[in-house]
Motif scaffolding. Structure first.
Motif, PDB file in Angstrom:
ATOM      1  N   MET A 292      38.469  47.047  50.574  1.00 19.36           N
ATOM      2  CA  MET A 292      38.958  48.107  49.696  1.00 19.36           C
ATOM      3  C   MET A 292      37.995  48.345  48.541  1.00 19.36           C
ATOM      4  O   MET A 292      37.748  49.500  48.160  1.00 19.36           O
ATOM      5  N   ALA A 293      37.451  47.263  47.972  1.00 19.85           N
ATOM      6  CA  ALA A 293      36.592  47.426  46.802  1.00 19.85           C
ATOM      7  C   ALA A 293      35.494  46.371  46.814  1.00 19.85           C
ATOM      8  O   ALA A 293      35.646  45.297  47.400  1.00 19.85           O
ATOM      9  N   ARG A 294      34.404  46.716  46.190  1.00 19.98           N
ATOM     10  CA  ARG A 294      33.323  45.769  45.969  1.00 19.98           C
ATOM     11  C   ARG A 294      33.040  45.712  44.475  1.00 19.98           C
ATOM     12  O   ARG A 294      33.020  46.736  43.798  1.00 19.98           O
ATOM     13  N   LEU A 295      32.830  44.526  43.970  1.00 23.32           N
ATOM     14  CA  LEU A 295      32.469  44.395  42.568  1.00 23.32           C
ATOM     15  C   LEU A 295      31.297  43.441  42.430  1.00 23.32           C
ATOM     16  O   LEU A 295      31.046  42.598  43.290  1.00 23.32           O
ATOM     17  N   SER A 296      30.587  43.615  41.351  1.00 24.14           N
ATOM     18  CA  SER A 296      29.461  42.752  41.027  1.00 24.14           C
ATOM     19  C   SER A 296      29.803  41.988  39.760  1.00 24.14           C
ATOM     20  O   SER A 296      30.171  42.599  38.745  1.00 24.14           O
ATOM     21  N   VAL A 297      29.714  40.671  39.814  1.00 23.27           N
ATOM     22  CA  VAL A 297      30.129  39.848  38.667  1.00 23.27           C
ATOM     23  C   VAL A 297      29.144  40.010  37.519  1.00 23.27           C
ATOM     24  O   VAL A 297      29.526  40.263  36.379  1.00 23.27           O
ATOM     25  N   GLY A 298      27.860  39.883  37.794  1.00 24.69           N
ATOM     26  CA  GLY A 298      26.845  40.017  36.748  1.00 24.69           C
ATOM     27  C   GLY A 298      26.811  38.806  35.831  1.00 24.69           C
ATOM     28  O   GLY A 298      27.681  37.924  35.872  1.00 24.69           O
ATOM     29  N   TYR A 299      25.794  38.761  35.012  1.00 28.75           N
ATOM     30  CA  TYR A 299      25.683  37.662  34.045  1.00 28.75           C
ATOM     31  C   TYR A 299      26.631  37.911  32.879  1.00 28.75           C
ATOM     32  O   TYR A 299      26.812  39.053  32.442  1.00 28.75           O
ATOM     33  N   PRO A 300      27.245  36.861  32.348  1.00 24.21           N
ATOM     34  CA  PRO A 300      28.160  37.043  31.207  1.00 24.21           C
ATOM     35  C   PRO A 300      27.381  37.362  29.932  1.00 24.21           C
ATOM     36  O   PRO A 300      26.167  37.129  29.851  1.00 24.21           O
ATOM     37  N   SER A 301      28.086  37.888  28.950  1.00 26.07           N
ATOM     38  CA  SER A 301      27.474  38.092  27.645  1.00 26.07           C
ATOM     39  C   SER A 301      27.185  36.728  27.017  1.00 26.07           C
ATOM     40  O   SER A 301      27.710  35.699  27.459  1.00 26.07           O
ATOM     41  N   ARG A 302      26.377  36.717  25.983  1.00 19.91           N
ATOM     42  CA  ARG A 302      26.041  35.450  25.327  1.00 19.91           C
ATOM     43  C   ARG A 302      27.290  34.771  24.786  1.00 19.91           C
ATOM     44  O   ARG A 302      27.467  33.561  24.915  1.00 19.91           O
ATOM     45  N   GLU A 303      28.187  35.574  24.182  1.00 21.17           N
ATOM     46  CA  GLU A 303      29.415  35.006  23.619  1.00 21.17           C
ATOM     47  C   GLU A 303      30.309  34.440  24.721  1.00 21.17           C
ATOM     48  O   GLU A 303      30.886  33.354  24.575  1.00 21.17           O
ATOM     49  N   ALA A 304      30.441  35.186  25.845  1.00 14.17           N
ATOM     50  CA  ALA A 304      31.277  34.710  26.948  1.00 14.17           C
ATOM     51  C   ALA A 304      30.691  33.459  27.580  1.00 14.17           C
ATOM     52  O   ALA A 304      31.435  32.563  28.011  1.00 14.17           O
ATOM     53  N   GLU A 305      29.362  33.379  27.628  1.00 15.25           N
ATOM     54  CA  GLU A 305      28.748  32.191  28.230  1.00 15.25           C
ATOM     55  C   GLU A 305      28.951  30.969  27.348  1.00 15.25           C
ATOM     56  O   GLU A 305      29.180  29.862  27.838  1.00 15.25           O
ATOM     57  N   VAL A 306      28.887  31.142  26.029  1.00 13.27           N
ATOM     58  CA  VAL A 306      29.181  30.029  25.121  1.00 13.27           C
ATOM     59  C   VAL A 306      30.627  29.574  25.290  1.00 13.27           C
ATOM     60  O   VAL A 306      30.925  28.380  25.354  1.00 13.27           O
ATOM     61  N   GLU A 307      31.556  30.547  25.390  1.00 13.07           N
ATOM     62  CA  GLU A 307      32.967  30.215  25.604  1.00 13.07           C
ATOM     63  C   GLU A 307      33.162  29.473  26.927  1.00 13.07           C
ATOM     64  O   GLU A 307      33.934  28.513  27.008  1.00 13.07           O
ATOM     65  N   MET A 308      32.418  29.886  27.959  1.00  7.73           N
ATOM     66  CA  MET A 308      32.503  29.222  29.255  1.00  7.73           C
ATOM     67  C   MET A 308      32.021  27.783  29.158  1.00  7.73           C
ATOM     68  O   MET A 308      32.629  26.864  29.719  1.00  7.73           O
TER      69      MET A 308
END
Length: 334
Positions: A177-193
């Motif tokens: 039904m759909a395709r999505l691309s995750v992509g690299y997280p933002s700097r803030e999201a990567e720190v949170e991760m």
């Protein structure tokens, strides 16, 4: 067959459940609410989701987060070049002590099937999923077996330029039904991760917030949501626009139009609305249609991507009539 429109209470219940699933997933997926929203939309529309990107950006984590947020059966398939079709669908074995044949079901017999790196398997094995994804059944040794409902395949794949990958056949891409691309997280999201995963894997603490009955109700309500005739015409006009664009040698199929409308209904229901807007269709046009389209030779030589061409089709396709028509007998809001 005419189905009754969902009540306000049903829609509110669906929106509340969708919000709970999104909130649970977002405890694992940092900084990408758009990905989570689309994933839940596909679940509500009873479609299949293809997640494509480079290794290590969280494709499998997204699939696992969805599966663990819902109390359902989960099948996991790690696709490899030597995987056989029967490794997916199951196999019939002979029980000598009982003098009879017994069917041993494969991992596709689950509500949510996670297919990891689907394009590392051979085309023959990939094609074993075609019947499963389209008809929610599989045929083994001449016998057809129904799969549990709801049935959702969340498959991940690496870009085809990477080592050891096979391009998915057009027929199989059309089943998603759909395709999505995750992509690299933002700097803030990567720190949170990093903070979330510093001591433990948040997936291990993720508890289900909805059961199979909830998911079935979400699917039913979404299917019965109101879409004005002009909205349906808009969906068809978009699909037809891709078929007649000189930059595309393969446009959207009728199946793509059906799935775009279903996804738009689910998107609207998750937002708590009792009707579909053209904005819903436009929001979902790229993730639902782009992976089904093939560029023409002219497009490849001129450097036009499929996404660019699709955005141009959306930009020049107009809504005819009154796509924001009121529901029969009452005034729509939103």
């Amino acid at each position: 067959m005419v189905h009754a429109l969902p009540t306000r209470e049903e829609i509110d219940d669906v929106a509340e459940t969708a919000a709970a699933i999104r909130a649970a997933m977002e405890t694992v997926i940092s900084g990408r609410p758009d990905l989570v929203r689309l994933t839940v939309t596909v679940l509500m529309a009873e479609g299949h989701l293809l997640v494509e990107d480079v290794p290590g950006v969280g494709k499998t984590t997204l699939a696992k987060a969805l599966a663990r947020s819902v109390d359902c059966t989960v099948g996991r398939i790690q696709f490899t070049p030597d995987l056989l079709p029967t490794d997916l669908t199951g196999v019939t074995i002979y029980r000598a002590e009982l003098h009879e044949f017994e069917f041993r079901p494969g991992p596709v017999f689950a509500n949510v099937v996670i297919g990891d790196e689907i394009n590392r398997a051979s085309p023959k094995t990939q094609s074993a999923l075609l019947e499963c994804m389209q008809e929610a059944q599989t045929t083994v040794d001449g016998t057809t077996y129904a799969l549990p409902r709801p049935f959702l395949v969340v498959a991940t794949q690496n870009p085809v330029e990477m080592e050891g990958t096979y391009a998915l056949p057009e027929a199989q891409r059309d089943r998603f039904m759909a395709r999505l691309s995750v992509g690299y997280p933002s700097r803030e999201a990567e720190v949170e991760m990093l903070e979330r995963q510093e001591a433990a894997d948040p997936l291990g603490h993720l508890e289900p917030v909805a059961g199979i009955a909830h998911v079935q109700r979400m699917i039913d309500v979404s299917r019965r949501l109101y879409a004005a005739p002009s909205v349906k015409q808009y969906v068809v006009d978009l699909a037809d626009g891709t078929r007649n664009d000189p930059m595309l040698r393969l446009g959207a199929s009728p199946r793509a139009a059906i799935q775009l409308l279903r996804a738009a209904k689910a998107f609207a229901a998750a937002a708590g609305r009792d009707h579909v807007l053209p904005d819903d269709v436009q929001e979902l046009a790229e993730p639902v249609l782009a992976h089904r389209l093939l560029p023409s030779t002219e497009a490849r030589l001129s450097g036009h991507s499929v996404a660019d061409t699709l955005r141009a089709v959306v930009g020049r396709t107009r809504v005819t009539g009154t796509a924001r028509d009121a529901l029969p007998g009452r005034r729509a809001t939103g």
